[in-house]
Motif scaffolding. Structure first.
Motif, PDB file in Angstrom:
ATOM      1  N   ILE A 195       0.906  -1.351   0.026  1.00 53.06           N
ATOM      2  CA  ILE A 195       0.102  -0.397   0.211  1.00 53.06           C
ATOM      3  C   ILE A 195       0.844   1.608  -0.055  1.00 53.06           C
ATOM      4  O   ILE A 195       1.529   1.276   0.959  1.00 53.06           O
ATOM      5  CB  ILE A 195      -0.668  -0.349   1.621  1.00 53.06           C
ATOM      6  N   SER A 196       0.226   2.127  -0.834  1.00 55.21           N
ATOM      7  CA  SER A 196       1.006   3.303  -1.137  1.00 55.21           C
ATOM      8  C   SER A 196       0.512   4.367  -0.715  1.00 55.21           C
ATOM      9  O   SER A 196      -0.932   4.982  -1.755  1.00 55.21           O
ATOM     10  CB  SER A 196       2.045   3.504  -2.229  1.00 55.21           C
ATOM     11  N   ALA A 197       0.358   5.891  -0.066  1.00 54.88           N
ATOM     12  CA  ALA A 197       0.028   6.715   0.424  1.00 54.88           C
ATOM     13  C   ALA A 197       0.838   8.216   0.394  1.00 54.88           C
ATOM     14  O   ALA A 197       1.108   7.554   1.378  1.00 54.88           O
ATOM     15  CB  ALA A 197      -1.657   6.319   1.062  1.00 54.88           C
ATOM     16  N   PRO A 198      -0.292   8.927   0.500  1.00 52.07           N
ATOM     17  CA  PRO A 198       0.158  10.623   1.264  1.00 52.07           C
ATOM     18  C   PRO A 198       0.362  10.091   2.808  1.00 52.07           C
ATOM     19  O   PRO A 198      -0.714   9.649   3.301  1.00 52.07           O
ATOM     20  CB  PRO A 198      -0.757  11.366   0.956  1.00 52.07           C
ATOM     21  N   ASP A 199       1.334  10.497   3.963  1.00 51.83           N
ATOM     22  CA  ASP A 199       1.074  10.581   5.283  1.00 51.83           C
ATOM     23  C   ASP A 199       0.131  11.878   5.707  1.00 51.83           C
ATOM     24  O   ASP A 199      -0.349  11.097   6.165  1.00 51.83           O
ATOM     25  CB  ASP A 199       2.846  10.674   5.825  1.00 51.83           C
ATOM     26  N   THR A 200       0.652  12.412   5.329  1.00 50.84           N
ATOM     27  CA  THR A 200      -0.789  14.001   5.299  1.00 50.84           C
ATOM     28  C   THR A 200      -1.843  13.837   4.362  1.00 50.84           C
ATOM     29  O   THR A 200      -1.215  14.003   3.319  1.00 50.84           O
ATOM     30  CB  THR A 200      -0.412  14.760   6.064  1.00 50.84           C
TER      31      THR A 200
END
Length: 332
Positions: free
Chosen positions: A204-209
């Motif tokens: 999974i990959s997504a922005p931290d904020t």
């Protein structure tokens, strides 16, 4: 109107004609019997006590006997006619009465654990090496036969099988015996048929904020591991995206196993963003997660003050004003 039976009585092995006796018995009226003797080939006229004129078909049993041979019974159907009718009962083979030899039967398999749809071989060996019907019993039920073929000191029969339903299958071979050989059953063989479940992994990959209610993209990849330990993309599978147990979206993996989904989080806070593959009958379930923080929209930055063009102008003007005032007062 009489039924006339024709046929032969022969030795099973030598095929020579035999002298015989017979008993003809009516199925519906068993007290109606006819007996006699003869030499093969024969022609027997059925008495009217057995074959009574009628519009119905009558069923009779005829038992043939000969010295030193086993008896054999056949079933015959008679129908009324307006004239004598011949019924050919065919060739009746009688087995010689001999001392039966014992037999031994052994069953083996080349695999004891197979996947659904995978083939395996069962082999039965009978001794002495005779060519006879060997029946296969599967989970207690007889399931057809193969003819054994003599090879040296044993005879073999084999079955190539595969199953579409997983489970544990118990097999046994059976020889039902003949006039020469005693019947026997083999040992049991157990084969487990299973569904191969391949391990999977997901990323999974997504922005931290992210900003509350502002869309962002979640990406990742789904793979499965083959029996050799090599990982491959798993296409056409559904991946579900959650944050703290709340479902955001479903995504379908592409040919390279990748997935993506555009989502948003409706409230501020720090959450666990999770990608879940539920698995199926041949691939295992897998999941992964990462932390993500959702914040409110930040306030605009402060507007900077514009600096004065002449920061020392005021004191100069003030000084000039005072000086001018003093001069006026002196002149007056």
């Amino acid at each position: 109107m009489v039924a006339i039976l024709t046929g032969r009585v022969i030795d099973y092995e030598t095929k020579r004609d035999l002298p015989f006796t017979y008993v003809l018995k009516h199925e519906k009226y068993p007290w109606e019997t006819q007996t006699g003797s003869g030499v093969s080939p024969f022609e027997i006229r059925v008495s009217k006590e057995i074959f009574k004129p009628s519009i119905y078909t009558y069923i009779c049993y005829m038992t043939f006997s000969s010295p030193n041979y086993y008896d054999k019974t056949i079933r015959i159907a008679f129908t009324q006619t307006e004239e004598d009718r011949y019924y050919d009962v065919g060739t009746i083979e009688l087995y010689p009465i001999v001392e039966k030899q014992p037999t031994t039967l052994r069953l083996t398999t080349n695999k004891t654990r197979v996947k659904v749809g995978e083939s395996f071989v069962l082999t039965a060996e009978i001794s002495p090496p005779i060519s006879e019907r060997i029946y296969l019993i599967i989970n207690g039920e007889r399931d057809g036969f193969q003819i054994s073929h003599p090879i040296n000191d044993v005879a073999r029969a084999s079955w190539t099988l595969s199953f579409s339903t997983p489970g544990t299958y118990v097999f046994q071979a059976e020889f039902r015996g003949t006039y020469k050989y005693q019947p026997s059953k083999s040992n049991t063989v157990t084969v487990e048929v299973y569904v191969m479940v391949y391990p999977t992994r997901i990323s999974i990959s997504a922005p931290d904020t992210v900003i509350v209610e502002q869309s962002f993209t979640v990406r990742g990849k789904l793979e499965y591991q083959d029996e050799a330990g090599v990982w491959h993309p798993l296409a056409g599978r559904t991946v579900s995206i959650y944050y703290d147990g709340n479902k955001l979206a479903d995504a379908i993996t592409d040919g390279d196993g990748s997935y993506s989904a555009t989502v948003h989080i409706p409230s501020a806070g720090t959450y666990m963003l999770k990608a879940v593959y539920a698995g199926n009958e041949v691939t295992s379930a897998s999941s992964t997660q990462k932390s993500i923080t959702s914040t409110m929209i930040a306030p605009p930055p402060p507007i900077p003050l514009v600096p004065a063009l002449f920061p020392i102008a005021t004191p100069l003007i003030l000084g000039l004003t005072i000086l001018a005032t003093s001069e006026l007062m002196l002149k007056s």
